[in-house]
Scaffold this active site. Sequence first.
Site, PDB file in Angstrom:
ATOM      1  N   GLY A 314     -36.229   1.838  -4.082  1.00  0.00           N
ATOM      2  CA  GLY A 314     -35.976   0.416  -4.260  1.00  0.00           C
ATOM      3  C   GLY A 314     -36.791  -0.419  -3.287  1.00  0.00           C
ATOM      4  O   GLY A 314     -37.456   0.098  -2.384  1.00  0.00           O
ATOM      5  N   ASP A 368     -17.830  -0.747  -4.340  1.00  0.00           N
ATOM      6  CA  ASP A 368     -16.998  -0.582  -3.153  1.00  0.00           C
ATOM      7  C   ASP A 368     -17.853   0.009  -2.033  1.00  0.00           C
ATOM      8  O   ASP A 368     -18.788   0.772  -2.278  1.00  0.00           O
ATOM      9  CB  ASP A 368     -15.826   0.353  -3.459  1.00  0.00           C
ATOM     10  CG  ASP A 368     -14.759   0.325  -2.375  1.00  0.00           C
ATOM     11  OD1 ASP A 368     -14.793  -0.579  -1.513  1.00  0.00           O
ATOM     12  OD2 ASP A 368     -13.885   1.208  -2.384  1.00  0.00           O
TER      13      ASP A 368
END
Length: 570
Positions: A314, A368
């Site tokens: 990324g 989360d």
Amino acid sequence: MQPQNIAELILNGFKKHYKLFQQITAQAPLAFAKRDWAKMHDISRLRITYYDERVNETTQQLQQHAKQLDESLWLQTKQTYQHFLTFHPQAELAETFYNSVFCRLFHRRYFNNDFIFVKATLADAPALPVEAEYRSYFPVVDGLKPTIRKMINQFDFKADFVNLERDIRLLVKAFYKQAPDTHHRAWQMRFDILQTPFYRNKAAYIVGRVVSQSGVQPFIIAVLHHQDEGLYLDALLTNSSQMRVIFGFARAYFMVETHAPSALVRFLNQLMPNKTLAELYNAIGFHKQGKTEFYREFLTHLQRSTDDFVIAPGTPGMVMMVFTLPSFDYVFKIIKDKFGESKPFGRDTVLKRYQLVKSHDRVGRMADTIEYSNVVFPLARFNATLLAQLKETIGSSMIIEGDLLIIKHMYIERRMTPLNLYLENANYEDAAVAITEYGQALKEMIAVNIFPGDMLLKNFGVSKHKRIIFYDYDEVQYLTDMNFRALPKAKSYDDYLTNEQSYSVAPQDVFPEQLCTFVMPNPRYKEVFTQAHPELLDVIFWQQAQQNVRKGIVSHIYPYPAAQRFIHQW
């Protein structure tokens, strides 16, 4: 203090925590019955802080007796505490509580299995029977529909159903359609139903399984309110993928009362075998136990794997340093020592924003995070290049001691494919679905008062279920804190010709019309986005969303396909 006194003090601290945790959880059914959605949110948010408050209380009581570690004393204390837990119904949670107290008191060099429960000492003890958490129903006695009626009525929802007979007919019809391999007569099946509903947001969920000669069929039944008229069954879910999404890592924790969490988790694990213990403990609100189970899973994986840690795929962020272990489905995120110039805030702001998301309704669109301190890694699994990058970017957050690398503070998240990388390799049809999902993710976050801040595609991931999930929280703010503006129109031909911005911009200003300009440079993707979600480019849409939040309008984001809702068959 004697070992028994210390062990009793810590166990009493845990008992107080569990009692208070269950008491506030027990408020959810009444809040659901009254449609008090603000109260439901408060219950969910408050439960997250209860654990640390009780650990702090217990630690303070022990600090005067624990200025230095008396190894003999604490070895006996752990042994005594372990004896107390032999037949304790929440033994695994009590072990984690003990670990938390000990780790607050002493240096990390003592964080080993001699002094804390790195390994679950009761793993080989007789397991609590899962039957403690569910009730069985036998259609052979009363017939199929009467048994389902009895099953539904076992739950005290404190509100009447609008038309339960209609809903039962739709439920049976849906079951036969979704589970064609379970077409047995009434005397050839059994229903096992967890004794308490799972509450979250504006819904209650009944969880169970059908046991028949063809095997076991798990199911979830969603129960909702129909305005002022009462309750209704909204959907039946039997698809394992959909069930895993409902219990997924991007949703708020369920509120469910349980006396034996390990039995409840094992029952759920039988229904969803691909879910880990850590994921299931998290899903039912025991996120500290989830941390313990996750760390055990991580240690086991390290022992069984040989690959090295690498920088996560990324676009590198300006706030977080992110690395991963290719064979492990998670990323490790550490706050950098210095931020990029475009990030006018500091470390404390980042910590607060991650905590904001932790305690908020994540609506299935925000991952989360598991927060850890003093995490120990084997130094040999970091090559020289990665180690140099870590020293340069997060040097103040790491310590090297012998053959160990210790990270002082970090977040761990489920690893996903960054949306920008996914689009580079996707065909047009898959890319169009992802772009449409991206817009839907924005709408669902907006509906619960979350403004993601940086909406670039690199900050969103594609999950295994092809859902678009937001995971970069350093610019997250409440939607109601933002100032959504329309782009000023050119006042003259000269203004139209100039490329310079001729209007002032305050820190909280947002111009929705520019969304595609910065986020969607690819014209084909821009076309898909504008056709699917034109309102996201309209300042009035964002301002109306703010007004809805301020008026207390709580949106319900359905965690299952709309086509499965019974309401379409009324």
